[in-house]
Enzyme design. Structure first.
Site, mmCIF file in Angstrom:
data_model
loop_
_atom_site.group_PDB
_atom_site.id
_atom_site.type_symbol
_atom_site.label_atom_id
_atom_site.label_comp_id
_atom_site.label_asym_id
_atom_site.label_seq_id
_atom_site.Cartn_x
_atom_site.Cartn_y
_atom_site.Cartn_z
ATOM 1 N N SER A 1 3.392 -1.943 10.382
ATOM 2 C CA SER A 1 4.835 -1.961 10.632
ATOM 3 C C SER A 1 5.498 -3.277 10.257
ATOM 4 O O SER A 1 6.458 -3.697 10.912
ATOM 5 C CB SER A 1 5.130 -1.578 12.096
ATOM 6 O OG SER A 1 4.727 -0.251 12.332
ATOM 7 N N GLY B 1 2.366 2.403 10.715
ATOM 8 C CA GLY B 1 3.325 3.503 10.559
ATOM 9 C C GLY B 1 4.045 3.888 11.836
ATOM 10 O O GLY B 1 4.688 4.935 11.894
ATOM 11 N N GLU C 1 -6.976 4.867 7.785
ATOM 12 C CA GLU C 1 -6.765 6.277 7.428
ATOM 13 C C GLU C 1 -7.988 6.843 6.714
ATOM 14 O O GLU C 1 -8.319 8.016 6.875
ATOM 15 C CB GLU C 1 -5.499 6.396 6.561
ATOM 16 C CG GLU C 1 -4.247 6.161 7.404
ATOM 17 C CD GLU C 1 -3.079 5.561 6.655
ATOM 18 O OE1 GLU C 1 -3.083 5.551 5.414
ATOM 19 O OE2 GLU C 1 -2.152 5.077 7.337
ATOM 20 N N ASN D 1 0.860 -1.181 0.000
ATOM 21 C CA ASN D 1 0.000 0.000 0.000
ATOM 22 C C ASN D 1 0.902 1.239 0.000
ATOM 23 O O ASN D 1 1.437 1.604 1.037
ATOM 24 C CB ASN D 1 -0.891 -0.046 1.260
ATOM 25 C CG ASN D 1 -1.729 1.202 1.439
ATOM 26 O OD1 ASN D 1 -1.814 2.040 0.545
ATOM 27 N ND2 ASN D 1 -2.347 1.341 2.607
ATOM 28 N N GLU E 1 -5.407 -4.871 10.642
ATOM 29 C CA GLU E 1 -4.391 -3.837 10.818
ATOM 30 C C GLU E 1 -4.684 -3.051 12.096
ATOM 31 O O GLU E 1 -5.473 -2.086 12.069
ATOM 32 C CB GLU E 1 -4.408 -2.862 9.636
ATOM 33 C CG GLU E 1 -4.063 -3.478 8.308
ATOM 34 C CD GLU E 1 -3.515 -2.437 7.350
ATOM 35 O OE1 GLU E 1 -2.419 -2.656 6.834
ATOM 36 O OE2 GLU E 1 -4.170 -1.405 7.142
ATOM 37 N N LYS F 1 0.142 4.264 -0.279
ATOM 38 C CA LYS F 1 -0.521 5.457 0.252
ATOM 39 C C LYS F 1 -0.265 6.651 -0.685
ATOM 40 O O LYS F 1 -0.119 6.455 -1.891
ATOM 41 C CB LYS F 1 -0.086 5.718 1.689
ATOM 42 C CG LYS F 1 -0.227 4.448 2.545
ATOM 43 C CD LYS F 1 -0.099 4.663 3.996
ATOM 44 C CE LYS F 1 -0.236 3.326 4.713
ATOM 45 N NZ LYS F 1 -0.188 3.443 6.154
ATOM 46 N N HIS G 1 -9.561 1.181 4.952
ATOM 47 C CA HIS G 1 -8.297 1.413 5.656
ATOM 48 C C HIS G 1 -8.553 2.404 6.799
ATOM 49 O O HIS G 1 -9.363 3.331 6.659
ATOM 50 C CB HIS G 1 -7.255 1.958 4.681
ATOM 51 C CG HIS G 1 -5.879 1.973 5.275
ATOM 52 N ND1 HIS G 1 -5.480 2.921 6.171
ATOM 53 C CD2 HIS G 1 -4.842 1.114 5.125
ATOM 54 C CE1 HIS G 1 -4.228 2.658 6.544
ATOM 55 N NE2 HIS G 1 -3.822 1.559 5.925
HETATM 56 P P1 PGA Z 1 2.737 0.398 7.615
HETATM 57 O O1 PGA Z 1 1.280 0.596 7.015
HETATM 58 O O2 PGA Z 1 3.301 -0.875 7.053
HETATM 59 O O3 PGA Z 1 3.505 1.623 7.170
HETATM 60 O O4 PGA Z 1 2.599 0.332 9.103
HETATM 61 C C1 PGA Z 1 0.437 -0.513 6.787
HETATM 62 C C2 PGA Z 1 -0.870 -0.042 6.196
HETATM 63 O O5 PGA Z 1 -1.342 1.039 6.584
HETATM 64 O O6 PGA Z 1 -1.450 -0.718 5.341
#
Ligand code: PGA
Length: 251
Positions: free
Chosen positions: A214, A174, A98, A9, A168, A11, A96
């Site tokens: 992460s 992140g 976000e 992903n 997640e 983003k 997601h």
């Molecule tokens: P990350 O994000 O690997 O940077 O923690 C995962 C995601 O949001 O899909």
């Protein structure tokens, strides 16, 4: 094939040239060494066209990060599932954290997005996960149960069978703090019991449940080796070709 899936992903990252470079770097790594897992890359909308062109080499499939809840028409700024399908995009991340947080996407909207994806033959990668205060209050199972039920359990069995779920935990996204392999395994097992109650044991066993939060080249092997973890949804580490490639190799 390992039967595992690794999705990157991206983003809202990378300029056009950087995006193309990242794809080319990935392809040159895949050409040198075979990867057993199914690999999906999810770049921002403007780069999907080059991604699907490169996907013809057969090293990865392509997913979008979002779709409109509406089929078509006067919805300025939106991108429909049908448009993506017409560009040979195969997957779409839906729900997601976000998008839930910054764009106020609620269960009703997510249900409409899931329906749009399936009606247009896109495979939803449906994200669920609790925030830190919810885990600290011992409410993580309850929160994930609500998200899975409200987002997906309106589907009939044949439609549900196409969906991929990504667990997640928001506190792991992140932050550099991944869920422990045990925490991931425990939640994946719980999600599978919910699916079994609604759709039966066979569907529960065959549903792909990815872990995200992460993930990196160091922790991927431990997490992927857990029972019930069918691969990963990778954010930050998917922006660096070698790191993402290492994660794909571990799956
Ligand atoms: P990350 O994000 O690997 O940077 O923690 C995962 C995601 O949001 O899909």
């Amino acid at each position: 094939m390992s039967n595992k899936i690794v999705a990157g992903n991206w983003k809202m990252n990378k300029g056009f040239t950087e995006a193309e470079e990242l794809i080319e770097e990935l392809i040159s790594l895949f050409e040198k060494e075979e990867v057993e897992s199914e690999v999906i890359i999810c770049p921002p909308f403007p780069y999907l066209e080059i991604a699907t062109d490169y996907a013809q080499d057969g090293f990865f499939k392509v997913g979008a990060q979002n779709i409109s809840p509406f089929p078509c028409g006067a919805y300025t700024g939106e991108v429909s599932a049908g448009m993506l399908r017409s560009m040979e995009v195969d997957y779409c991340i839906i729900g997601h954290s976000e998008r839930r947080k910054y764009f106020n996407e609620d269960d009703k909207m997510l249900t409409a997005k899931v329906n749009q994806a399936l009606e247009n033959k896109l495979i939803p990668i449906f994200c669920v996960g609790e925030a830190l205060p919810e885990r600290e209050a011992g409410k993580h199972f309850e929160v994930v149960r609500r998200m899975v039920r409200h987002g997906l359990f309106h589907l009939d069995t044949s439609e549900f069978a196409k969906v991929i779920i990504a667990y997640e935990p928001v506190w792991a996204i992140g932050t550099g703090v991944n869920a422990t392999p045990q925490q991931a395994a425990e939640m994946h097992a719980y999600i599978r019991t919910l699916i079994a109650e609604r759709y039966g044991d066979d569907i529960a066993a065959q549903t792909k449940i990815l872990y995200g939060g992460s993930l990196n080249a160091k922790n991927a092997a431990d997490i992927f080796s857990q029972p019930g973890v069918d691969g990963g949804l990778v954010g930050g580490a998917s922006l660096v070709a070698e790191e993402f490639f290492e994660i794909c190799k571990k799956a």
